[in-house]
Design a protein around this motif. Structure first.
Motif, mmCIF file in Angstrom:
data_model
loop_
_atom_site.group_PDB
_atom_site.id
_atom_site.type_symbol
_atom_site.label_atom_id
_atom_site.label_comp_id
_atom_site.label_asym_id
_atom_site.label_seq_id
_atom_site.Cartn_x
_atom_site.Cartn_y
_atom_site.Cartn_z
ATOM 1 N N ILE A 170 12.672 -23.531 -3.039
ATOM 2 C CA ILE A 170 12.831 -22.539 -1.986
ATOM 3 C C ILE A 170 12.163 -21.229 -2.385
ATOM 4 O O ILE A 170 12.508 -20.645 -3.422
ATOM 5 N N PRO A 171 11.217 -20.750 -1.567
ATOM 6 C CA PRO A 171 10.567 -19.468 -1.868
ATOM 7 C C PRO A 171 11.521 -18.302 -1.623
ATOM 8 O O PRO A 171 12.221 -18.265 -0.612
ATOM 9 N N ILE A 172 11.526 -17.359 -2.559
ATOM 10 C CA ILE A 172 12.396 -16.189 -2.501
ATOM 11 C C ILE A 172 11.525 -14.934 -2.502
ATOM 12 O O ILE A 172 10.548 -14.851 -3.253
ATOM 13 N N VAL A 173 11.903 -13.950 -1.683
ATOM 14 C CA VAL A 173 11.231 -12.648 -1.648
ATOM 15 C C VAL A 173 12.285 -11.582 -1.913
ATOM 16 O O VAL A 173 13.345 -11.579 -1.283
ATOM 17 N N VAL A 174 11.983 -10.681 -2.853
ATOM 18 C CA VAL A 174 12.907 -9.606 -3.213
ATOM 19 C C VAL A 174 12.152 -8.281 -3.084
ATOM 20 O O VAL A 174 10.998 -8.183 -3.519
ATOM 21 N N TRP A 175 12.805 -7.259 -2.531
ATOM 22 C CA TRP A 175 12.155 -5.967 -2.286
ATOM 23 C C TRP A 175 12.760 -4.853 -3.131
ATOM 24 O O TRP A 175 13.875 -4.956 -3.599
ATOM 25 N N ARG A 176 11.998 -3.812 -3.330
ATOM 26 C CA ARG A 176 12.362 -2.512 -3.907
ATOM 27 C C ARG A 176 12.863 -2.627 -5.349
ATOM 28 O O ARG A 176 12.256 -3.296 -6.159
ATOM 29 N N GLN A 177 13.953 -1.931 -5.690
ATOM 30 C CA GLN A 177 14.424 -1.892 -7.082
ATOM 31 C C GLN A 177 14.824 -3.271 -7.584
ATOM 32 O O GLN A 177 14.590 -3.611 -8.744
ATOM 33 N N ALA A 178 15.427 -4.064 -6.717
ATOM 34 C CA ALA A 178 15.806 -5.424 -7.129
ATOM 35 C C ALA A 178 14.568 -6.244 -7.478
ATOM 36 O O ALA A 178 14.607 -7.082 -8.377
ATOM 37 N N ALA A 179 13.457 -5.985 -6.787
ATOM 38 C CA ALA A 179 12.207 -6.694 -7.077
ATOM 39 C C ALA A 179 11.730 -6.375 -8.482
ATOM 40 O O ALA A 179 11.302 -7.267 -9.226
ATOM 41 N N GLU A 180 11.801 -5.100 -8.870
ATOM 42 C CA GLU A 180 11.366 -4.709 -10.206
ATOM 43 C C GLU A 180 12.288 -5.288 -11.277
ATOM 44 O O GLU A 180 11.831 -5.740 -12.322
ATOM 45 N N ALA A 181 13.601 -5.313 -11.007
ATOM 46 C CA ALA A 181 14.545 -5.892 -11.969
ATOM 47 C C ALA A 181 14.285 -7.385 -12.144
ATOM 48 O O ALA A 181 14.295 -7.893 -13.271
ATOM 49 N N VAL B 256 14.776 -14.041 2.158
ATOM 50 C CA VAL B 256 14.624 -12.633 1.797
ATOM 51 C C VAL B 256 15.941 -12.217 1.149
ATOM 52 O O VAL B 256 16.985 -12.187 1.810
ATOM 53 N N ALA B 257 15.894 -11.927 -0.145
ATOM 54 C CA ALA B 257 17.110 -11.693 -0.922
ATOM 55 C C ALA B 257 17.656 -10.292 -0.706
ATOM 56 O O ALA B 257 16.915 -9.309 -0.730
ATOM 57 N N PRO C 203 0.814 -1.222 0.000
ATOM 58 C CA PRO C 203 0.000 0.000 0.000
ATOM 59 C C PRO C 203 0.852 1.278 0.000
ATOM 60 O O PRO C 203 0.416 2.316 -0.498
ATOM 61 N N ALA C 204 2.071 1.191 0.512
ATOM 62 C CA ALA C 204 2.972 2.348 0.526
ATOM 63 C C ALA C 204 3.726 2.501 -0.797
ATOM 64 O O ALA C 204 4.538 3.415 -0.942
ATOM 65 N N GLY C 205 3.486 1.587 -1.744
ATOM 66 C CA GLY C 205 4.118 1.688 -3.055
ATOM 67 C C GLY C 205 5.473 1.011 -3.175
ATOM 68 O O GLY C 205 6.203 1.230 -4.135
ATOM 69 N N VAL C 206 5.833 0.156 -2.227
ATOM 70 C CA VAL C 206 7.116 -0.549 -2.261
ATOM 71 C C VAL C 206 6.954 -1.834 -3.072
ATOM 72 O O VAL C 206 6.039 -2.628 -2.821
ATOM 73 N N ALA C 207 7.860 -2.035 -4.039
ATOM 74 C CA ALA C 207 7.804 -3.223 -4.896
ATOM 75 C C ALA C 207 8.288 -4.457 -4.142
ATOM 76 O O ALA C 207 9.282 -4.403 -3.410
#
Length: 136
Positions: free
Chosen positions: A49-60, A96-97, A21-25
């Motif tokens: 294995i489940p992976i979670v990536v945040w912010r700019q790396a998530a968009e890439a 969490v990557a 909701p705060a706009g974070v990818a």
């Protein structure tokens, strides 16, 4: 204390990109990582294995990774829990990557070769070069 994980494997499906909701990818995907041994039938097994990536790396990751691509993930193991619709507590373990490296080019399966890297890539026909074109 130390919580580090380094994995190399292939994506089992295309990454899923969402935004908070705060706009974070945030992007999620599953990495299939081969085990270093074979089973009784001499077959290789893998862990998913489940992976979670945040912010700019998530968009890439969402833009450049897809099912079957080989990548390396460095991050930390995280365990979280939530109550499902039936009121039962569900535990989720994921990585969490902090860093994701793409280990293959995006067009490895497309069957197309990039002529910008290899001037001799082609359809097997002879190359027409005159003596005037040679630097020696």
């Amino acid at each position: 204390m130390l919580n580090r994980s380094i994995l190399i494997g292939r994506l089992t499906r295309d990454p899923e990109l969402r935004y908070t909701p705060a706009g974070v990818a945030v992007t999620t995907f599953t990495l299939a990582v081969d085990r270093p041994f074979t089973n009784d039938k001499k077959e290789r097994e893998a862990d998913f294995i489940p992976i979670v990536v945040w912010r700019q790396a998530a968009e890439a990751c969402a833009n450049y990774l897809n099912k079957g691509r080989l990548c390396a993930v460095e991050g930390r193991i995280q365990v979280r829990s939530y109550d499902n619709n039936e009121g039962r507590k569900v535990y989720v373990t994921e990585v969490v990557a902090d860093n994701v490296k793409f280990l293959e080019s995006a067009n490895r399966d497309s069957g197309q070769q990039s002529n910008s890297r290899d001037p001799f890539a082609g359809d097997g026909k002879p190359i027409d070069i005159s003596d005037d074109d040679l630097p020696f």
